[in-house]
Motif scaffolding. Structure first.
Motif, short mmCIF file in Angstrom:
data_model
loop_
_atom_site.label_atom_id
_atom_site.label_comp_id
_atom_site.label_asym_id
_atom_site.label_seq_id
_atom_site.Cartn_x
_atom_site.Cartn_y
_atom_site.Cartn_z
N UNK B 4 0.85 -1.18 0.00
CA UNK B 4 0.00 0.00 0.00
C UNK B 4 0.88 1.23 0.00
N UNK B 5 0.63 2.13 -0.91
CA UNK B 5 1.41 3.36 -1.00
C UNK B 5 0.49 4.56 -1.12
N UNK B 6 0.90 5.63 -0.48
CA UNK B 6 0.16 6.89 -0.57
C UNK B 6 1.01 7.92 -1.28
N UNK B 7 0.34 8.76 -2.05
CA UNK B 7 1.06 9.85 -2.69
C UNK B 7 0.16 11.09 -2.79
N UNK B 8 0.73 12.29 -2.62
CA UNK B 8 2.11 12.50 -2.20
C UNK B 8 2.29 12.23 -0.71
N UNK B 19 -7.49 19.49 -4.00
CA UNK B 19 -6.34 18.62 -3.74
C UNK B 19 -6.80 17.17 -3.85
N UNK B 20 -5.98 16.35 -4.48
CA UNK B 20 -6.29 14.92 -4.57
C UNK B 20 -5.14 14.12 -4.01
N UNK B 21 -5.50 13.22 -3.09
CA UNK B 21 -4.54 12.28 -2.52
C UNK B 21 -4.83 10.90 -3.09
N UNK B 22 -3.77 10.15 -3.33
CA UNK B 22 -3.94 8.85 -3.95
C UNK B 22 -3.48 7.74 -3.01
N UNK B 23 -4.26 6.66 -3.00
CA UNK B 23 -3.89 5.45 -2.28
C UNK B 23 -3.89 4.30 -3.28
N UNK B 24 -2.80 3.58 -3.32
CA UNK B 24 -2.64 2.49 -4.28
C UNK B 24 -2.28 1.22 -3.54
N UNK B 99 -7.36 -8.00 9.58
CA UNK B 99 -6.70 -6.78 10.01
C UNK B 99 -6.49 -5.83 8.85
N UNK B 100 -6.25 -4.57 9.19
CA UNK B 100 -5.99 -3.54 8.19
C UNK B 100 -4.50 -3.25 8.11
N UNK B 101 -4.09 -2.81 6.92
CA UNK B 101 -2.72 -2.40 6.70
C UNK B 101 -2.75 -0.93 6.29
N UNK B 102 -1.82 -0.18 6.85
CA UNK B 102 -1.83 1.26 6.66
C UNK B 102 -0.70 1.75 5.77
N UNK B 103 -0.98 2.81 5.04
CA UNK B 103 0.05 3.52 4.34
C UNK B 103 0.85 4.37 5.32
N UNK B 104 1.88 5.04 4.80
CA UNK B 104 2.76 5.83 5.65
C UNK B 104 2.22 7.21 5.95
N UNK B 105 1.13 7.57 5.32
CA UNK B 105 0.51 8.85 5.64
C UNK B 105 0.91 9.96 4.69
N UNK B 106 0.03 10.94 4.57
CA UNK B 106 0.27 12.16 3.80
C UNK B 106 0.07 13.35 4.72
N UNK B 107 1.11 14.15 4.84
CA UNK B 107 0.99 15.35 5.67
C UNK B 107 0.57 16.51 4.78
N UNK B 108 -0.65 16.99 5.00
CA UNK B 108 -1.21 18.06 4.18
C UNK B 108 -1.31 19.34 5.00
N UNK B 109 -0.76 20.41 4.44
CA UNK B 109 -0.85 21.72 5.07
C UNK B 109 -1.58 22.66 4.13
N UNK B 110 -2.63 23.28 4.63
CA UNK B 110 -3.40 24.25 3.85
C UNK B 110 -3.11 25.64 4.41
#
Lengths: 111, 111
Positions: B4-8, B19-24, B99-110
């Motif tokens: 599982x990867x998150x971008x950005x 803004x669009x965040x992607x989870x793959x 169980x669930x598996x998590x991505x590393x997270x996206x830090x978004x600042x507005x």
């Protein structure tokens, strides 16, 4: 409002002691899960207990579930500095297919 | 690690912009979730998906939309970003009653 609430919000203990965290939830569930999060990282799954189970063990972890009280506890025995992290419970319900988290317990192990 | 990867991973954007965040994922899991994590609130569910083109709202869905046109991708869109949407966003995947598996997270600042 969130499904689960952990208690206490923060806990500090000496290395080698046992740590107990509690989770209460509001609606019926099919399973309850515990996760650990190290600072700034993603969550890591620790253990899953189903609604027809009362206790489950994994290494130094022991989880109990009381569906009549809508509560669960996570016991970490013989704590280590590496156990310092935030711990979250999450509940899953087949009906709405949601995985809902609590607010977490911040555990600090003092060397 | 689960696929599982998150971008950005980090993004700074201006108020009012979309803004669009992607989870793959590469695990072919049925469920995909978007959460936001803020101090004192734990993880709050924004939207989730239980199959291609099957999505539903979580507890904090206002101002967010999602799409899942393929099993492997789950997009989260902030239609018009606000400062209150500054947060860390996590994507998670799971199978049925697992169980669930998590991505590393996206830090978004507005700003």
């Amino acid at each position: 409002s969130q499904q689960g609430e952990e208690d206490p919000q923060a806990l500090s203990i000496q290395e080698g002691e046992n740590a107990t965290m509690n989770c209460s939830y509001k609606t019926s569930i099919n399973n309850l899960q515990w996760y650990r999060q190290n600072s700034g990282r993603g969550l890591v799954h620790l253990i899953l207990i189903r609604s027809n189970e009362r206790e489950k063990h994994s290494g130094r972890l022991r989880v109990t579930l009381d569906t009549s009280k809508k509560s669960s506890s996570l016991l970490i025995t013989a704590s280590r500095a590496a156990d310092t992290a935030s711990y979250f419970c999450a509940t899953y319900n087949f009906g709405n297919e949601k995985l809902t988290f609590g607010t977490g317990t911040r555990l600090t192990i003092i060397p | 690690d689960a696929g599982i990867t998150q971008s950005p991973r980090h993004k700074v954007t201006e108020t009012g912009t979309p803004v669009t965040l992607r989870c793959h994922q590469t695990e072919n899991h049925r469920y995909m979730y978007w959460y936001r994590q803020d101090p004192g609130h734990g993880l709050r569910l924004i939207h989730y998906s239980y199959g291609v083109k099957d999505t539903d709202k979580g507890e904090v869905s206002d101002g967010y939309s999602v799409s899942r046109s393929k099993t492997e991708d789950f997009l989260l869109t902030l239609e018009s970003a606000t400062s209150s949407q500054t947060s860390v966003y996590f994507c998670a995947i799971s199978g049925v009653d697992t169980e669930a598996f998590f991505g590393q997270g996206t830090r978004l600042t507005v700003v």
